[in-house]
Design a protein around this motif. Structure first.
Motif, short mmCIF file in Angstrom:
data_model
loop_
_atom_site.label_atom_id
_atom_site.label_comp_id
_atom_site.label_asym_id
_atom_site.label_seq_id
_atom_site.Cartn_x
_atom_site.Cartn_y
_atom_site.Cartn_z
N GLY A 4 0.79 -1.22 0.00
CA GLY A 4 0.00 0.00 0.00
C GLY A 4 0.82 1.27 0.00
O GLY A 4 1.91 1.33 0.56
N LYS A 5 0.29 2.28 -0.67
CA LYS A 5 0.89 3.60 -0.61
C LYS A 5 -0.22 4.64 -0.74
O LYS A 5 -1.34 4.34 -1.15
N LEU A 6 0.13 5.85 -0.39
CA LEU A 6 -0.81 6.95 -0.37
C LEU A 6 -0.30 8.08 -1.24
O LEU A 6 0.85 8.49 -1.10
N LEU A 7 -1.15 8.55 -2.14
CA LEU A 7 -0.83 9.70 -2.98
C LEU A 7 -1.78 10.82 -2.59
O LEU A 7 -2.92 10.56 -2.20
N ALA A 8 -1.32 12.05 -2.70
CA ALA A 8 -2.16 13.18 -2.31
C ALA A 8 -1.87 14.39 -3.18
O ALA A 8 -0.76 14.56 -3.68
N GLN A 12 -7.02 23.58 -5.97
CA GLN A 12 -7.89 24.67 -5.54
C GLN A 12 -8.33 24.41 -4.10
O GLN A 12 -7.50 24.38 -3.22
N GLN A 13 -9.61 24.17 -3.84
CA GLN A 13 -10.09 23.97 -2.47
C GLN A 13 -10.44 22.52 -2.17
O GLN A 13 -11.13 22.23 -1.21
N THR A 14 -9.92 21.62 -3.00
CA THR A 14 -10.20 20.19 -2.86
C THR A 14 -8.93 19.42 -2.57
O THR A 14 -7.92 19.61 -3.24
N TYR A 15 -9.00 18.56 -1.57
CA TYR A 15 -7.89 17.67 -1.25
C TYR A 15 -8.23 16.30 -1.83
O TYR A 15 -9.34 15.80 -1.64
N VAL A 16 -7.29 15.71 -2.57
CA VAL A 16 -7.49 14.41 -3.19
C VAL A 16 -6.51 13.41 -2.59
O VAL A 16 -5.30 13.66 -2.57
N LEU A 17 -7.04 12.30 -2.09
CA LEU A 17 -6.23 11.21 -1.57
C LEU A 17 -6.45 10.00 -2.46
O LEU A 17 -7.59 9.68 -2.80
N LYS A 18 -5.37 9.35 -2.85
CA LYS A 18 -5.48 8.13 -3.66
C LYS A 18 -4.76 7.02 -2.91
O LYS A 18 -3.56 7.12 -2.65
N LEU A 19 -5.50 5.99 -2.53
CA LEU A 19 -4.93 4.85 -1.85
C LEU A 19 -4.68 3.76 -2.88
O LEU A 19 -5.57 3.45 -3.69
N VAL A 20 -3.48 3.20 -2.87
CA VAL A 20 -3.05 2.26 -3.89
C VAL A 20 -2.59 0.96 -3.24
O VAL A 20 -1.87 0.98 -2.23
N LEU A 25 -2.65 -1.09 8.33
CA LEU A 25 -2.33 -0.23 9.47
C LEU A 25 -0.91 0.32 9.43
O LEU A 25 -0.61 1.28 10.11
N THR A 26 -0.05 -0.23 8.57
CA THR A 26 1.31 0.32 8.45
C THR A 26 1.29 1.75 7.93
O THR A 26 2.25 2.49 8.10
N LEU A 27 0.18 2.15 7.30
CA LEU A 27 0.04 3.53 6.81
C LEU A 27 -0.77 4.42 7.75
O LEU A 27 -1.05 5.56 7.42
N CYS A 28 -1.13 3.91 8.95
CA CYS A 28 -2.02 4.69 9.81
C CYS A 28 -1.36 5.99 10.28
O CYS A 28 -2.01 7.03 10.36
N CYS A 29 -0.07 5.97 10.57
CA CYS A 29 0.62 7.20 10.98
C CYS A 29 0.68 8.19 9.82
O CYS A 29 0.51 9.40 10.01
N THR A 30 0.91 7.67 8.62
CA THR A 30 0.95 8.51 7.43
C THR A 30 -0.41 9.15 7.18
O THR A 30 -0.51 10.36 6.95
#
Length: 162
Positions: A4-8, A12-20, A25-30
């Motif tokens: 797993g990895k996280l892209l962000a 403008q006024q929108t936040y985009v998160l892409k989970l891959v 839970l190894t990404l919970c702190c991230t």
């Protein structure tokens, strides 16, 4: 299955998160660090979570995603959106009651110009334990079915010495 990895990105006024890949839970702190940044940004009015490349989401990840919807509502932001084209992921989200908290879509409504990978953060054992506990409490608060499913997990985490 891809780790797993996280892209962000912020557009403008929108936040985009892409989970891959296989998001656990190894990404919970991230994820938690990104939430702090995202909700600390006074310019953000909407959040889109793209799960089109996610293979798996564990319950901690689900709880953290639920936390986004609850926090966004408390701050008066627009209802967050989840994009999921994977029938298994969509089924999982619906079975957990996510349709009550998120606008669910199969395809992106807009084009995302620039996503950058968010560096993975390490956390202390006690910190990770607390995030896992909070994530599962959040899932329990969503509906009665989740309360029954995760009550024993929460009890075990509460009784686990840190």
């Amino acid at each position: 299955m891809q780790t797993g990895k996280l892209l962000a990105a912020k557009s403008q006024q929108t936040y985009v998160l892409k989970l891959v890949g296989d998001v656990r839970l190894t990404l919970c702190c991230t994820l938690d660090g990104l939430f702090q940044q995202m909700f600390g940004d006074q310019e953000v009015h909407s959040i889109i979570i793209d799960l089109t490349l996610a293979d798996n989401l564990d319950s901690t990840t689900l709880g953290l995603l639920a936390k986004i919807a609850i926090k966004a509502k408390s701050l008066g932001l627009m209802q967050p959106s989840i994009i999921s084209s994977n029938p298994d992921i969509t089924y999982l989200l619906n079975s957990m009651g996510f349709a009550q908290y998120f606008l669910m879509m199969e395809h992106p409504a807009t084009r995302i110009e620039e996503l950058q990978e968010v560096p993975q953060l390490a956390g202390s054992e006690a910190g990770i334990h607390q995030q896992v506990l909070e994530a599962h409490r959040t899932l329990m608060s969503m509906n009665e079915q989740n309360k029954e499913i995760f009550q024993s997990v929460v009890q075990a985490l509460e009784n686990c010495p840190q």
